[in-house]
Motif scaffolding. Structure first.
Motif, PDB file in Angstrom:
ATOM      1  N   ALA A 114      -2.611  10.098   3.839  1.00 62.87           N
ATOM      2  CA  ALA A 114      -2.307   9.561   2.407  1.00 62.87           C
ATOM      3  C   ALA A 114      -1.865   8.118   2.572  1.00 62.87           C
ATOM      4  N   ALA A 115      -2.051   7.301   1.648  1.00 60.17           N
ATOM      5  CA  ALA A 115      -1.960   5.989   1.878  1.00 60.17           C
ATOM      6  C   ALA A 115      -0.608   5.636   0.912  1.00 60.17           C
ATOM      7  N   LEU A 116       0.361   4.986   1.278  1.00 56.40           N
ATOM      8  CA  LEU A 116       1.437   4.689   0.633  1.00 56.40           C
ATOM      9  C   LEU A 116       1.512   3.224   0.072  1.00 56.40           C
ATOM     10  N   LEU A 117       1.777   2.931  -1.145  1.00 52.90           N
ATOM     11  CA  LEU A 117       1.860   1.516  -1.721  1.00 52.90           C
ATOM     12  C   LEU A 117       3.032   1.474  -2.689  1.00 52.90           C
ATOM     13  N   LEU A 118       3.924   0.535  -1.951  1.00 52.94           N
ATOM     14  CA  LEU A 118       5.168   0.125  -2.797  1.00 52.94           C
ATOM     15  C   LEU A 118       5.047  -1.085  -3.502  1.00 52.94           C
TER      16      LEU A 118
END
Length: 137
Positions: A114-118
């Motif tokens: 999964a990609a995580l974007l903050l």
């Protein structure tokens, strides 16, 4: 345009049937801004916000609101097709270091790849330098 819209669109170009998980998006309408007709969208909210969101933005065939915490163990199970891609968006101020580590570990354990974007709001606005020296040519 909202902060994540272009990043979500870029992610969906290669994974059009991905699931986007929006943690703490409140009443944001990102799904409708970036919908490509194939993506799935999960919003994870605290109980009061989740109830209000369901009332104003009722669940549909490809989007729904879950009640829970961003680091809670329940929401990853709602991602039905993780092999098609998962993009996790974290809205609001950056989480504390411990909560961010917990979220990263949860994603790595339950949604590998999964990609995580903050969302990281700038603390200060850019201001041109106050230096008024001679210009170089």
């Amino acid at each position: 345009m909202e902060p994540f819209d272009e990043a979500v669109r870029r992610y969906l170009r290669d994974r059009p049937q991905a699931t986007v998980v929006a943690l703490g998006e409140g009443l944001d309408t990102g799904f409708w801004r970036v919908d490509n007709g194939q993506l799935r969208w999960l919003t994870v909210e605290e109980p009061a916000t989740a109830a209000l969101r369901r009332m104003l933005l009722p669940d549909g065939p490809r989007w729904r609101t879950l009640t829970g915490r961003a680091t809670g163990p329940q929401w990853p199970a709602a991602v039905a097709r993780p092999a098609l891609g998962v993009l996790v968006l974290v809205f609001g101020p950056p989480p504390a270091a411990g909560a961010l580590r917990e979220l990263r570990a949860l994603c790595a354990r339950r949604l590998p790849g999964a990609a995580l974007l903050l969302e990281a709001p700038l603390r200060r606005r850019y201001r041109p330098s106050a230096h008024r020296g001679r210009r170089s040519r």
